[in-house]
Design a protein around this motif. Sequence first.
Motif, mmCIF file in Angstrom:
data_model
loop_
_atom_site.group_PDB
_atom_site.id
_atom_site.type_symbol
_atom_site.label_atom_id
_atom_site.label_comp_id
_atom_site.label_asym_id
_atom_site.label_seq_id
_atom_site.Cartn_x
_atom_site.Cartn_y
_atom_site.Cartn_z
ATOM 1 N N TYR A 111 0.835 -1.205 0.000
ATOM 2 C CA TYR A 111 0.000 0.000 0.000
ATOM 3 C C TYR A 111 0.870 1.256 0.000
ATOM 4 O O TYR A 111 0.666 2.173 -0.805
ATOM 5 N N ALA A 112 1.869 1.297 0.884
ATOM 6 C CA ALA A 112 2.731 2.471 0.974
ATOM 7 C C ALA A 112 3.530 2.680 -0.305
ATOM 8 O O ALA A 112 3.693 3.810 -0.782
ATOM 9 N N GLY A 113 4.033 1.577 -0.889
ATOM 10 C CA GLY A 113 4.856 1.693 -2.081
ATOM 11 C C GLY A 113 4.083 2.153 -3.298
ATOM 12 O O GLY A 113 4.471 3.105 -3.984
ATOM 13 N N VAL A 114 2.961 1.497 -3.563
ATOM 14 C CA VAL A 114 2.181 1.825 -4.756
ATOM 15 C C VAL A 114 1.488 3.175 -4.604
ATOM 16 O O VAL A 114 1.542 4.027 -5.501
ATOM 17 N N VAL A 115 0.845 3.397 -3.453
ATOM 18 C CA VAL A 115 0.043 4.606 -3.269
ATOM 19 C C VAL A 115 0.916 5.814 -2.968
ATOM 20 O O VAL A 115 0.956 6.791 -3.721
ATOM 21 N N TYR A 116 1.649 5.763 -1.838
ATOM 22 C CA TYR A 116 2.446 6.920 -1.446
ATOM 23 C C TYR A 116 3.671 7.092 -2.336
ATOM 24 O O TYR A 116 4.074 8.224 -2.636
ATOM 25 N N GLY A 117 4.272 5.971 -2.744
ATOM 26 C CA GLY A 117 5.425 6.065 -3.610
ATOM 27 C C GLY A 117 5.048 6.392 -5.041
ATOM 28 O O GLY A 117 5.406 7.445 -5.574
ATOM 29 N N GLY A 118 4.303 5.497 -5.690
ATOM 30 C CA GLY A 118 3.934 5.694 -7.089
ATOM 31 C C GLY A 118 3.033 6.889 -7.304
ATOM 32 O O GLY A 118 3.314 7.763 -8.137
ATOM 33 N N GLY A 119 1.950 6.963 -6.547
ATOM 34 C CA GLY A 119 1.028 8.087 -6.684
ATOM 35 C C GLY A 119 1.674 9.399 -6.315
ATOM 36 O O GLY A 119 1.480 10.423 -6.989
ATOM 37 N N GLY A 120 2.473 9.387 -5.249
ATOM 38 C CA GLY A 120 3.143 10.603 -4.821
ATOM 39 C C GLY A 120 4.168 11.086 -5.832
ATOM 40 O O GLY A 120 4.275 12.293 -6.101
ATOM 41 N N ALA A 121 4.934 10.142 -6.428
ATOM 42 C CA ALA A 121 5.960 10.522 -7.402
ATOM 43 C C ALA A 121 5.329 11.095 -8.669
ATOM 44 O O ALA A 121 5.751 12.149 -9.171
#
Length: 388
Positions: A331-341
Motif C-alpha cells: 500500500y505504501a509503495g504503490v500509493v504513497y510512492g507511485g502516486g506521490g511521485a
Amino acid sequence: MMKLATTPALGLAYFAYFAVLGIFVPYLPMFLDGRGFNSHDIGLLLAIVTTSRIIGPSLWAMVVERKGDPISVMRFGAVLASIGWLSSYVDFGYWPLVLGLGLFSLFWTAILPQLEVSAFHYLNNDSTVYGRVRSFGSVGYIVVVMLGGLLLQHFGSEFLPWGATVFLALLLGTLFLLPSFTLKNTEGQESIRFRTLFKHPVFLRFMAATFLMQISFAPFYGFFILYCRDLGYSGVTSGMMIALAVLAEIIAFFYAGKVLNRFSYRVLLTFCYGLTIVRWLIVAYLAEHWYWLAFSMLFHAASFALAHSCAMQFIQSFFAPAQRSRGQALYAGVVYGGGGAIGAYCAGVLWADGPGATLTFVSAAVAALGATLMAFSLPKTLRQPQNL
C-alpha cells in the motif's frame, strides 16, 4: 496489559515521526526555492525522492518477514535516514541534494509501515484506540507546522535542516522505548502470491482509488506554502492554515473508530473522496479569501484522516495477520510512492513557477473525481481472500 504499557511510547513515536514530516512536507519546497531551484526542479526532486517510497516499503517488508522483528527494522531505518538527512546542511548543488534526500527517503520508508503493524499488534487490533493513538502523530504535525511558520519568518528557509534533526533524534530515541516482539506465521498459512493478488478486482479498485487520491494531494504537499506566499500570506498565516487542517484531522482520528463502526468502508471512502473534489476547487478558485481557504482546510478531516483510517481497516481486513506487514508495504509503495511521485512531477510541470497554480489544483480535483468513482464501485462488505 501490553496495550496500557505501550500506548505512551507508541503515541510518542507517532508524535516524533509526524513532527519530522511537519517540517519536511510543507517547508521543503520553500527550502528548495530558497536554494534557487525553480518549480520544475522542485517537482522533479520531489518525484525522485518519492520514487524511493515505491521500492523501500516492500524491501523492508521482506526484511521483516525474514527476521520477524519490525522494531529493529524501524530503528535501523531511523539511524540511516538521519545520516541521509545530513546532506541538507551544506549546499553542494542540486544532484548531491537529490541523492542525499533520496537516501533519507529510502530509509525513512522502513518506519511507518512497521509502526502501523506494531501499533495494531500492541493494541490488539482495536481500531478505536488506534485512532486515538494515531492522533498523537497529528498533534506532532500541527505543533511543528506552527513552529515552522515562526522559524521560517524569523530565520528563513535554512531553518529546515536543523529543525528536522531535532525531531529525528527524538524519534530515534523513542523507537528504543518500544518493546520488541516477533511476527510469526500461522501454521499452514501461505505467503501472498502477487500474481493472484493483482488479479483480485476489489483489491485493484481499492488501490486505484487510493492511488488517484494520492496524486490529487501532490500539489497540496508540494506547493501549498509557495502558493500561500504568492497570494500574500505570511509564513505564520500559512502555518496556521496547515495547522487548522491538522486540528480537524486530530478530531477526526479521535472519533474515527466510532465512525468506522457505523458506516461501510465503501460509503466512507466515497464520501471522503467526494469532499476532496470540493476542497481542491475551493483552493483553486477562492484561496485569495482567507476565510474560504481556512474553510477548505477543515475538509482534511475527511479527505485524509477518515480516508486513511478506512484504508487501514481495509488492509487489516483484507490481509491475514502475518501478511499485514507486506500489505502495508505494498500500500505504501504503490500509493504513497507511485502516486506521490507521479503527482509531484505533474504538479511541478503544471505549476510553471506560479501561473499554473489554478490549473494544478483543478487537475487535483479531477484526480479526486476518479478516486471517488473507483471507491463507489467497491462492494459494500469486504471478505478476506482465501487464495492469497
